[in-house]
Design a protein around this motif. Sequence first.
Motif, PDB file in Angstrom:
ATOM      1  N   VAL A 193       1.353   3.989   8.166  1.00 50.36           N
ATOM      2  CA  VAL A 193       0.300   4.565   7.343  1.00 50.36           C
ATOM      3  C   VAL A 193      -0.228   5.745   8.138  1.00 50.36           C
ATOM      4  N   GLY A 194      -0.101   6.921   7.567  1.00 52.05           N
ATOM      5  CA  GLY A 194      -0.363   8.130   8.343  1.00 52.05           C
ATOM      6  C   GLY A 194       0.736   8.244   9.386  1.00 52.05           C
ATOM      7  N   LYS A 195       0.373   8.433  10.623  1.00 48.75           N
ATOM      8  CA  LYS A 195       1.373   8.484  11.700  1.00 48.75           C
ATOM      9  C   LYS A 195       1.323   7.225  12.552  1.00 48.75           C
ATOM     10  N   LYS A 196       0.536   6.249  12.112  1.00 43.08           N
ATOM     11  CA  LYS A 196       0.357   5.017  12.880  1.00 43.08           C
ATOM     12  C   LYS A 196       1.201   3.885  12.296  1.00 43.08           C
ATOM     13  N   VAL A 226       6.768   5.323   0.040  1.00 39.19           N
ATOM     14  CA  VAL A 226       6.691   4.406  -1.092  1.00 39.19           C
ATOM     15  C   VAL A 226       5.229   4.302  -1.528  1.00 39.19           C
ATOM     16  N   ILE A 227       5.028   3.907  -2.767  1.00 35.73           N
ATOM     17  CA  ILE A 227       3.667   3.704  -3.261  1.00 35.73           C
ATOM     18  C   ILE A 227       3.422   2.208  -3.420  1.00 35.73           C
ATOM     19  N   ALA A 228       2.171   1.810  -3.429  1.00 35.51           N
ATOM     20  CA  ALA A 228       1.810   0.400  -3.576  1.00 35.51           C
ATOM     21  C   ALA A 228       2.451  -0.166  -4.837  1.00 35.51           C
ATOM     22  N   SER A 256       0.852  -1.192   0.000  1.00 35.53           N
ATOM     23  CA  SER A 256       0.000   0.000   0.000  1.00 35.53           C
ATOM     24  C   SER A 256       0.890   1.244   0.000  1.00 35.53           C
ATOM     25  N   ASP A 257       0.271   2.392  -0.245  1.00 38.72           N
ATOM     26  CA  ASP A 257       1.009   3.646  -0.104  1.00 38.72           C
ATOM     27  C   ASP A 257       1.316   3.824   1.369  1.00 38.72           C
ATOM     28  N   CYS A 258       2.573   4.056   1.695  1.00 38.39           N
ATOM     29  CA  CYS A 258       2.953   4.138   3.104  1.00 38.39           C
ATOM     30  C   CYS A 258       4.320   4.799   3.253  1.00 38.39           C
ATOM     31  N   ARG A 259       4.754   4.900   4.460  1.00 40.35           N
ATOM     32  CA  ARG A 259       6.087   5.402   4.808  1.00 40.35           C
ATOM     33  C   ARG A 259       6.799   4.250   5.495  1.00 40.35           C
ATOM     34  N   ILE A 260       8.064   3.987   5.114  1.00 40.39           N
ATOM     35  CA  ILE A 260       8.780   2.867   5.714  1.00 40.39           C
ATOM     36  C   ILE A 260      10.143   3.298   6.247  1.00 40.39           C
ATOM     37  N   PHE A 261      10.592   2.578   7.242  1.00 43.26           N
ATOM     38  CA  PHE A 261      11.940   2.694   7.781  1.00 43.26           C
ATOM     39  C   PHE A 261      12.591   1.337   7.561  1.00 43.26           C
TER      40      PHE A 261
END
Length: 149
Positions: A106-109, A75-77, A24-29
Amino acid sequence: LNRRGGHPGGTQSLCAIRRWTADSDCRIFVNCVVVHSKEEGDGVRCRIVTPGRGVMADATAHNATESAAVEAFDVIAGQHIDFVIDCRTSEAHDSFQTKIMITQFVGKKMQRIWNSEDDFRDSPGAGRLSEWSQLAQTLLLTNEFVFVD
């Protein structure tokens, strides 16, 4: 190559590569720890590579444990992240172990944490059926196919 490590090929074009694909569209570390535990040889190099951004982290381990980490990024899905291990100049004594951790927000969660030892498959598609195979399996389990023989 397996979920805990492997051995790269003898040239730069025969790297050991693990790939993670965003669901999914998200932020990753991203954090990758590479272990090379031999005094012999010249060790291995670990790179974290993404399309459009190229090499985002680089670490070399020779008879040591090294970490390659990438600060959080979007990143995007469908986008993939490659973890590339190469032999440097010689493949002699280049067996390695890796542990890859990907934390997804996803978001800040925080949504999920992927751990290569638990969540990465040893071969692509292992244990997963295609949509058509799932349909065929379902039909075979129905009562109407029980008596077809």
